[in-house]
Design an enzyme around this catalytic site. Structure first.
Site, short mmCIF file in Angstrom:
data_model
loop_
_atom_site.label_atom_id
_atom_site.label_comp_id
_atom_site.label_asym_id
_atom_site.label_seq_id
_atom_site.Cartn_x
_atom_site.Cartn_y
_atom_site.Cartn_z
N ASN A 13 50.40 66.16 13.93
CA ASN A 13 51.27 65.33 13.35
C ASN A 13 50.62 63.81 13.54
O ASN A 13 51.29 63.40 14.83
CB ASN A 13 52.51 65.55 13.63
CG ASN A 13 53.62 64.50 13.06
OD1 ASN A 13 53.03 63.78 12.20
ND2 ASN A 13 54.91 64.82 13.39
N TRP A 14 50.11 63.15 12.78
CA TRP A 14 49.52 61.84 13.29
C TRP A 14 50.68 60.89 12.89
O TRP A 14 50.50 59.72 13.37
CB TRP A 14 48.45 61.56 12.09
CG TRP A 14 47.27 62.30 12.29
CD1 TRP A 14 47.20 63.24 13.12
CD2 TRP A 14 46.15 62.12 11.47
NE1 TRP A 14 45.88 64.26 12.75
CE2 TRP A 14 45.19 63.28 11.95
CE3 TRP A 14 45.56 61.58 10.18
CZ2 TRP A 14 43.93 63.55 11.28
CZ3 TRP A 14 44.34 61.77 10.01
CH2 TRP A 14 43.57 62.88 10.42
N LYS A 15 51.87 61.32 12.44
CA LYS A 15 52.84 60.38 12.35
C LYS A 15 52.49 58.96 11.48
O LYS A 15 51.71 59.30 10.53
CB LYS A 15 53.74 59.83 13.82
CG LYS A 15 53.95 61.12 14.31
CD LYS A 15 54.91 60.99 15.69
CE LYS A 15 55.14 62.24 16.28
NZ LYS A 15 55.96 62.18 17.45
N HIS A 99 61.60 66.79 11.06
CA HIS A 99 61.14 66.29 12.32
C HIS A 99 62.32 65.39 12.96
O HIS A 99 63.17 64.71 12.12
CB HIS A 99 59.91 65.47 11.96
CG HIS A 99 59.41 65.01 13.49
ND1 HIS A 99 59.78 64.11 14.29
CD2 HIS A 99 58.24 65.59 13.86
CE1 HIS A 99 58.95 64.29 15.26
NE2 HIS A 99 58.00 64.85 15.13
N GLU A 101 62.46 62.60 14.30
CA GLU A 101 62.21 61.25 14.00
C GLU A 101 63.17 61.13 12.47
O GLU A 101 63.60 59.86 12.34
CB GLU A 101 60.89 60.88 14.05
CG GLU A 101 60.43 60.55 15.69
CD GLU A 101 58.94 60.95 15.87
OE1 GLU A 101 58.21 61.17 14.71
OE2 GLU A 101 58.57 61.05 16.84
N GLU A 171 60.81 71.54 19.02
CA GLU A 171 60.50 70.44 19.68
C GLU A 171 61.52 69.68 20.28
O GLU A 171 62.43 68.83 19.73
CB GLU A 171 59.97 69.45 18.62
CG GLU A 171 58.84 69.76 17.87
CD GLU A 171 57.85 68.44 17.20
OE1 GLU A 171 56.72 68.65 17.47
OE2 GLU A 171 58.39 67.68 16.55
N GLY A 177 56.80 62.25 22.66
CA GLY A 177 56.09 61.13 23.28
C GLY A 177 56.70 60.56 24.53
O GLY A 177 56.31 59.38 24.71
N SER A 217 54.88 66.33 23.76
CA SER A 217 53.99 66.02 25.21
C SER A 217 52.76 66.94 25.11
O SER A 217 52.35 67.23 26.31
CB SER A 217 54.48 65.49 26.09
OG SER A 217 55.36 64.39 25.91
N GLY A 238 51.50 65.62 18.60
CA GLY A 238 51.54 64.28 18.20
C GLY A 238 50.45 63.28 18.73
O GLY A 238 49.40 63.41 18.04
N GLY A 239 50.60 62.47 19.62
CA GLY A 239 49.75 61.54 20.23
C GLY A 239 48.58 62.19 20.43
O GLY A 239 47.51 61.44 20.19
#
Ligand code: 13P
Length: 261
Positions: A13-15, A99, A101, A171, A177, A217, A238-239
């Site tokens: 997931n590149w957000k 999600h 967010e 999640e 993150g 993470s 993610g990251g």
């Protein structure tokens, strides 16, 4: 489409990251490595603006594409929104729904998640439904309660054959993150609860075939131990998915763990 959890399912997931040229470069690098990674299902989830170029960079590739969000109506006067048929048109096979967010910053609720799941399935777009508890909820021992409510309300009115098309991503919000990963045991406890709940409500086959991802993470260093857990079928990264080297390493570790379970 019939889903199977025989292979690890790793989605990036590149957000809100990557310009079009950056996105194309990243998937080109992933695609070059993909012949070594056929024992995993790989999905990239770029921002909307890069979807079409990412698709055009991957002709005939085993790497699949997902979107980060959509609106449940098919078309019309909904300024700023994107529909399921539009995502299909741009090459998506999957869509992330609910999600944390989006729940936190954009007012998504279990009710909107439910509407989106129904709309995505109606358009043969496979939903990746995100659930998870906050730090406060975890501290108060309310994790399982929260997960149960999110599943029950998110799945309201759905039938067994629809449930079997939904990928669930656990999640924990406190792990997203932050560098704080749930331990493999903590994650496994929640994943087992989810699988048992699906089995109880929709039958053993639905429970045992469900694809349940962990997110929060995930890094090359913890991918193996998480994926080694019985009820963890993959990761929503993610990251660490923003860089081809670390994403490929996560996939390799996941393949290794899956073979050894
Ligand atoms: P991080 O891997 O950056 O913690 O993000 C997890 C996530 O939110 C994936 O959807």
């Amino acid at each position: 489409m019939i889903m199977s959890n025989k292979k690890p399912f790793i989605a990036g997931n590149w957000k809100m990251s990557k310009t079009i040229p950056e996105a194309v470069e990243l998937v080109r690098e992933l695609n070059e490595a993909s012949s070594e990674l056929t024992e995993a299902e790989i999905v990239v989830i770029p921002p909307f603006t890069a979807l079409n170029d990412v698709k055009n960079t991957l002709p005939g590739s085993s790497i699949q594409i997902g979107a980060q969000n959509f609106f449940w109506e098919e078309k019309g006067a909904y300024t700023g929104e994107i529909s399921a048929p539009m995502l299909k048109d741009a090459g998506c096979a999957y869509v992330v729904i609910g999600h944390s967010e989006r729940r936190q910053y954009f007012g998504e609720t279990n009710e909107t998640v439910n509407k989106k799941i129904k709309a995505s399935l109606a358009h043969e777009l496979l939903p990746i439904m995100c659930i998870g508890e906050s730090f406060e909820e975890k501290e108060k021992g309310k994790t399982i309660n929260k997960i149960e409510t999110q599943i029950t309300e998110g799945f309201e009115g759905l039938e067994k054959k629809e449930i079997s098309q939904i990928i669930i991503a656990y999640e924990p919000i406190w792990a997203i993150g932050t560098g704080l990963t749930a331990t493999p045991n903590q994650a496994e406890d929640v994943h087992r609860f989810i699988r048992n709940k699906l089995a109880e409500n929709y039958g053993n086959e639905t429970g045992s075939c469900a694809i349940i991802l962990y997110g929060g993470s995930v890094k090359p260093a913890n991918s193996y131990s998480l994926l080694k857990e019985e009820d963890i079928n993959g990761a929503l990264v993610g990251g660490a998915s923003l860089n081809s080297e670390s994403f490929i390493e996560i996939i390799k570790e996941a393949i290794k763990a899956y073979k050894e379970k």
